[in-house]
Scaffold this active site. Structure first.
Site, short mmCIF file in Angstrom:
data_model
loop_
_atom_site.label_atom_id
_atom_site.label_comp_id
_atom_site.label_asym_id
_atom_site.label_seq_id
_atom_site.Cartn_x
_atom_site.Cartn_y
_atom_site.Cartn_z
N ARG A 1 0.89 -1.18 0.00
CA ARG A 1 0.00 0.00 0.00
C ARG A 1 0.92 1.21 0.00
O ARG A 1 1.66 1.44 0.98
CB ARG A 1 -0.91 -0.01 1.23
CG ARG A 1 -1.67 1.29 1.41
CD ARG A 1 -2.83 1.20 2.37
NE ARG A 1 -3.94 0.49 1.75
CZ ARG A 1 -5.18 0.47 2.23
NH1 ARG A 1 -5.47 1.12 3.34
NH2 ARG A 1 -6.13 -0.19 1.61
N HIS B 1 -7.02 0.75 -6.69
CA HIS B 1 -7.24 -0.16 -5.56
C HIS B 1 -7.88 -1.44 -6.11
O HIS B 1 -9.05 -1.73 -5.85
CB HIS B 1 -8.15 0.52 -4.53
CG HIS B 1 -8.17 -0.13 -3.19
ND1 HIS B 1 -7.36 -1.21 -2.85
CD2 HIS B 1 -8.90 0.14 -2.06
CE1 HIS B 1 -7.60 -1.56 -1.61
NE2 HIS B 1 -8.53 -0.77 -1.10
N GLN C 1 -9.83 -4.10 -3.94
CA GLN C 1 -11.18 -3.70 -3.54
C GLN C 1 -12.21 -4.13 -4.59
O GLN C 1 -13.30 -4.58 -4.27
CB GLN C 1 -11.24 -2.18 -3.35
CG GLN C 1 -12.56 -1.68 -2.84
CD GLN C 1 -12.86 -2.19 -1.44
OE1 GLN C 1 -12.03 -2.05 -0.55
NE2 GLN C 1 -14.02 -2.79 -1.23
N ASP D 1 -17.38 6.74 -2.10
CA ASP D 1 -16.18 6.62 -1.26
C ASP D 1 -15.99 7.97 -0.59
O ASP D 1 -16.66 8.95 -0.94
CB ASP D 1 -14.97 6.25 -2.16
CG ASP D 1 -13.70 5.94 -1.35
OD1 ASP D 1 -13.78 5.76 -0.12
OD2 ASP D 1 -12.62 5.88 -1.98
N CYS E 1 -16.27 1.14 -0.05
CA CYS E 1 -15.11 0.32 0.33
C CYS E 1 -14.79 0.40 1.81
O CYS E 1 -14.13 -0.48 2.35
CB CYS E 1 -13.89 0.73 -0.50
SG CYS E 1 -13.37 2.44 -0.21
N ARG F 1 -13.13 -9.09 1.02
CA ARG F 1 -11.71 -8.79 0.82
C ARG F 1 -10.89 -10.04 1.17
O ARG F 1 -9.93 -10.38 0.49
CB ARG F 1 -11.27 -7.61 1.70
CG ARG F 1 -11.91 -6.27 1.35
CD ARG F 1 -11.41 -5.74 0.02
NE ARG F 1 -9.97 -5.60 -0.02
CZ ARG F 1 -9.26 -4.58 0.50
NH1 ARG F 1 -9.90 -3.58 1.05
NH2 ARG F 1 -7.94 -4.55 0.42
N1 CP Z 1 -11.23 -0.56 1.96
C1 CP Z 1 -9.99 -0.60 2.45
O1 CP Z 1 -9.01 -0.80 1.74
O2 CP Z 1 -9.92 -0.45 3.81
P1 CP Z 1 -8.61 -0.23 4.68
O3 CP Z 1 -8.07 1.14 4.36
O4 CP Z 1 -9.09 -0.34 6.11
O5 CP Z 1 -7.61 -1.29 4.35
N1 NVA Z 2 -10.05 6.47 -1.51
C1 NVA Z 2 -9.71 6.01 -0.18
C2 NVA Z 2 -9.87 4.53 -0.08
C3 NVA Z 2 -9.56 3.95 1.27
C4 NVA Z 2 -9.69 2.46 1.30
C5 NVA Z 2 -8.28 6.44 0.15
O1 NVA Z 2 -7.41 6.35 -0.73
O2 NVA Z 2 -8.03 6.87 1.27
#
Ligand code: CP
Ligand code: NVA
Length: 304
Positions: free
Chosen positions: A104, A131, A134, A219, A259, A287
């Site tokens: 990440r 992502h 997701q 989101d 998400c 997930r």
């Molecule tokens: N949806 C998602 O990726 O959640 P987290 O940021 O908690 O991993």
């Molecule tokens: N768009 C959000 C998704 C989190 C899972 C972010 O990048 O923070």
């Protein structure tokens, strides 16, 4: 043997994604039956997190345990990555010891650089651009509740962010219509949109996007790293809030997804996210199952 990575949904063909989803359904059923399935015994997944996470960390770590393997949490704060060791050097070193790497990252090109120097599969667990994990869970969740998404209409409301851009890829791979309602200047990247062609439409009017939709998705308005802009973004995105009146314009059996984490009262009202059309808890749980299918695919098979 070619090393396969999962940096965006487009790294996999439609057929491969279909196989992955059917495996995700099967693994979920096996887990529900209490069956033990240990194809990744003695395998290690390194997990590099430059940003916070609840679902991604818990699902990957638990998934590796359930498949018989082990997951290793690494943060830049506690590793040499945070002290400036080059990404390429880190990739060479870590990938010589583990069987897969999940990242990440703030910047998508960090994940690309890592993958270019990795001997083992690299999985994108969220970047500023995409992502894809997701979307595996979202597609599994749609199929579970409503069957095939082919030919359906999905409405995305709000920010054309990383998750939205993976929805654009999903529209391409899974063959559905995607209507994105967003303020001017907040649409997904034009190159990403161009690839998807006429399946993806950008609209200003949230009502037009949701009309007759099978799935409504939103989101947060400020993604991780955009916290300083929260107030200004909230003002800009307010017309795109998913509330009960907007949901009423979708098909009567339309689903709602997010998400998570969610901000009730901002991008979605509590009435909608906690209401009967919302499948956000299944979406979060999936997930785990979808990523187990992904790990099994990438780590146990050799793909030409
Ligand atoms: N949806 C998602 O990726 O959640 P987290 O940021 O908690 O991993
Ligand atoms: N768009 C959000 C998704 C989190 C899972 C972010 O990048 O923070």
């Amino acid at each position: 043997m070619t090393v396969r990575h999962f940096l965006t949904l487009l790294d996999f063909s439609t057929d491969e994604l279909k196989v992955l989803l059917s495996r995700a359904h099967a693994l979920k059923a096996m887990h529900r039956r209490g069956e033990t399935h240990l194809p990744l015994q003695h395998k290690t997944l390194a997990m590099i997190f430059e940003k916070a996470s609840t679902r991604t960390r818990v699902s990957f770590e638990t998934g590796m345990t359930q498949l018989g393997g082990h997951a290793l949490f690494l943060s830049p704060r506690d590793s040499q990555l945070g002290r400036g060791e080059p990404v390429a050097d880190t990739a060479r070193v870590i990938s010589a010891m583990v069987d897969a790497v999940m990242i990440r990252a703030h910047r998508h090109d960090m994940v690309e650089t890592f993958a270019a120097h990795s001997r083992v599969p690299v999985i994108n667990a969220l970047t500023d651009l995409h992502h894809p994990c997701q979307l595996l869970a979202d597609m599994q969740t749609y199929e579970e509740h409503r069957g095939s998404i082919v030919g359906r209409t999905v409405a995305w409301l709000g920010d054309g962010n990383n998750v939205c851009q993976s929805y654009v890829h999903a529209a391409e791979r899974f063959d559905f219509t995607l209507r994105i309602a967003c303020p001017e200047g907040d649409a997904p990247d034009s190159a990403i949109l161009a690839e998807a062609g006429s399946r993806v439409e950008i609209l200003r009017d949230p009502r037009a996007a949701v009309a007759g939709a099978d799935l409504v998705v939103t989101d947060v308005w400020a993604s991780m790293g955009q916290e300083a802009e929260q107030a200004e973004r909230n003002a800009r995105f307010t017309p795109y809030q998913v509330d009960a009146r907007l949901m009423a314009l979708a098909k009567p059996d339309a689903l709602f997804m997010h998400c998570l984490p969610a901000h009730r009262g901002e991008e979605v009202t509590a009435e909608v996210i906690d209401g009967p059309q919302s499948v956000v808890w299944d979406e979060a749980e999936n997930r785990l199952h979808a990523q187990k299918a992904l790990l099994e695919f990438l780590v146990t098979s050799s793909h030409a």
